[in-house]
Structure formats: C-alpha cells, structure tokens
Design an enzyme around this catalytic site. Structure first.
Site, PDB file in Angstrom:
ATOM      1  N   ARG A 139     -14.295 -16.695   1.085  1.00  0.00           N
ATOM      2  CA  ARG A 139     -13.953 -16.488  -0.323  1.00  0.00           C
ATOM      3  C   ARG A 139     -12.576 -15.831  -0.427  1.00  0.00           C
ATOM      4  O   ARG A 139     -12.267 -14.889   0.302  1.00  0.00           O
ATOM      5  CB  ARG A 139     -14.980 -15.600  -1.021  1.00  0.00           C
TER       6      ARG A 139
ATOM      7  N   ARG B 123     -14.044 -19.896  -6.937  1.00  0.00           N
ATOM      8  CA  ARG B 123     -14.536 -19.211  -5.741  1.00  0.00           C
ATOM      9  C   ARG B 123     -15.551 -20.108  -5.034  1.00  0.00           C
ATOM     10  O   ARG B 123     -16.340 -20.798  -5.680  1.00  0.00           O
ATOM     11  CB  ARG B 123     -15.151 -17.869  -6.101  1.00  0.00           C
TER      12      ARG B 123
ATOM     13  N   ASP C  99     -19.853 -16.526  -4.898  1.00  0.00           N
ATOM     14  CA  ASP C  99     -19.786 -15.240  -5.591  1.00  0.00           C
ATOM     15  C   ASP C  99     -21.190 -14.639  -5.549  1.00  0.00           C
ATOM     16  O   ASP C  99     -22.153 -15.278  -5.984  1.00  0.00           O
ATOM     17  CB  ASP C  99     -19.333 -15.442  -7.042  1.00  0.00           C
TER      18      ASP C  99
ATOM     19  N   ASP D 198     -23.399 -11.221  -6.546  1.00  0.00           N
ATOM     20  CA  ASP D 198     -23.398  -9.972  -7.311  1.00  0.00           C
ATOM     21  C   ASP D 198     -24.795  -9.375  -7.374  1.00  0.00           C
ATOM     22  O   ASP D 198     -25.785 -10.096  -7.601  1.00  0.00           O
ATOM     23  CB  ASP D 198     -22.922 -10.219  -8.752  1.00  0.00           C
TER      24      ASP D 198
END
Length: 274
Positions: free
Chosen positions: A201, A210, A213, A215
């Site tokens: 990334r 990207r 990702d 999170d």
C-alpha cells in the site's frame, strides 16, 4: 463471567537474568484466575464444559519449564497466551507470578508480576480499489487469519461502493470482519499496518486509491484518543461503505460514543446520503 482459580502452584524453573539462575533454577509460585462460563458445566455435571484444573496444572508446569526467560514478565505472558490459545472456553486470564528467591541481596517475601489478558471482540473494515479488488480483500483476510493473536469469527460479503472524500478514482470493494484478539488496540493497529505494507500500500493522496485499506472500527467498548489508533473510528457514522458490511455481521454492535447500534447508524446514514 464465572471464575476458576489455581492458587500458589509451586514450579521449579530456570528463569532469571543471572547465569546462576538459569543454571541452578529456583522456585516460582504461579496463580491463575480463569474467566469462563461455568453454567453448563455446573447444571449438567459435565467436565467437558469446564477446565480440568488437574490437567491444567500439569500442562502449565511443562509450558513454564519449556524455555528459560530473563524476565518473569515474559514467563507470565507465555503462560497467559498458552491458556488462551489452548483452552477455548477461557475468555480471560489473570496470571500472578511470584519469585520468592529473587537474588537482590535483601530479605523479601517475594517479587511478583500480575498480568491480565483476554479475548476481545473487534470489527475491521477492509477496502480496495486497485487491481483485483476482491482478491486483495481475500488476501488481507487470509493474512489476518494467520496472525497468532487473532481469530477471524465473521466475514461479510464484499460490496461495491463509490469513492468517499476523493472522487477522482475507481470504485471500491469493501467488506467487514469480526475478530477475537488478545492484542491491545495499538498492537492490532501495528499488525494491520504491517499487512498493508506487505501488500505494498502507498499513501500518496488522502482518501485516494489504495490496494488495501484496513481500519479498526470498534474494539469492545474502548474509547481512545490515541493519535496512533482512534477508536471508535472517526466518521464511521457517515460512511455507508463501512456501515453496510458491518451491519451484515454485527447489526447490534454499539458505538460506545453515540450509544447507537450499527443498524440505527446505517438507517440514519442512508437518509443523510440520499
């Protein structure tokens, strides 16, 4: 949650900084407090629904003597991990490790450390809009599964979403997973960032394209303002690409800040976005 205790188990082992401690060994005193649900075991008189504490005593002795560590902090950590990884009914553990013969040149009853570890539930959002997006998400999930301190317990379907924030880019594929982990939020964040790095990334444009990702959206009812990891994830209530897959696997999970369920946040986000 119910508790099962093992108090003051004496074990001879070779932990310590000094070479004499490693060569000659010494006595340690280990106490465990296990957190688990004993209701089914007690109602049905069924040992398979509890932990056989006689067996556990023998197993932790073998584990405690298997290697030699400089620090009793490390020895205690290894025992906590061993129990959590090998006794699936145990949700949490407190380890008290005493060292009564600590070589400090002074009289003392004992030196000791106490640690507490548990399986925590967390929710992770995954997104990709470069290359084979679906496969990128599947690769990331496989890498998360391989981490020793993480168990993936639920996986949403993968959905296609419009880009958020920075519009001049390809559409995204998004998903969410539920995990059980003994990692702290900071340790979990480091693990996810390492996976992103491993998958190449690049962070060039904020909210830009990207390959992957990852999170942390929720971590139990933790609320942090840590710059490294902020929980609950900021702006989660605005983002349909986070809420839709999360609602599929955890509609009743609660944001500890707003006290709203995921299903309610999704309902409100749809109104705002329309």
């Amino acid at each position: 949650m119910d508790k099962l205790y093992l108090k003051d188990v004496e074990i001879f082992a070779n932990h310590g900084v000094f070479k004499e401690e490693k060569a000659l060994g010494q006595k340690f005193i280990l106490s465990l407090e296990l957190e688990l649900d004993l209701r089914e075991a007690s109602k049905n008189n069924d040992l398979t629904k509890s932990v056989h504490y006689g067996e556990l005593c023998l197993e932790i002795e073998k584990e405690f003597q298997k290697e030699s560590y400089d620090l009793i902090e490390t020895a205690a950590e290894k025992i906590a991990e061993y129990v959590l990884f090998n006794y699936h009914l145990v949700k949490g553990i407190k380890v008290l490790l005493k060292k009564p013969w600590a070589p400090i040149g002074r009289h003392l009853n004992y030196a000791a450390v106490e640690i507490e570890r548990r399986w925590n539930t967390a929710y992770i959002s995954l997104g990709s809009n470069i290359g084979d997006k679906d496969n990128n998400i599947k690769i990331a999930i496989d890498k998360i599964k391989k981490h020793r301190g993480i168990k993936v317990t639920k996986i949403s379907t993968i959905i296609e979403t419009e880009p958020w924030g920075y519009k001049e880019q390809d559409t995204f594929k998004n998903a969410a997973i539920e995990i059980k982990t003994i990692l702290s939020p900071q340790e979990l964040m480091t693990a996810l960032l390492n996976i992103e790095k491993d998958m190449k990334r690049e962070r060039i444009i904020k909210w830009g394209p990207r390959i992957i990702d990852l999170d942390i959206i929720l971590f139990e009812d933790f609320i942090t303002s840590d710059e490294y990891v902020t929980i609950p994830h900021p702006r989660m209530e605005e983002r349909l690409f986070v809420l839709e897959p999360l609602n599929e696997i955890a509609p009743n999970a609660i944001n500890p800040l707003s006290r709203k369920r995921i299903s309610k946040m999704l309902e409100e986000a749809k109104i705002i976005n329309n």
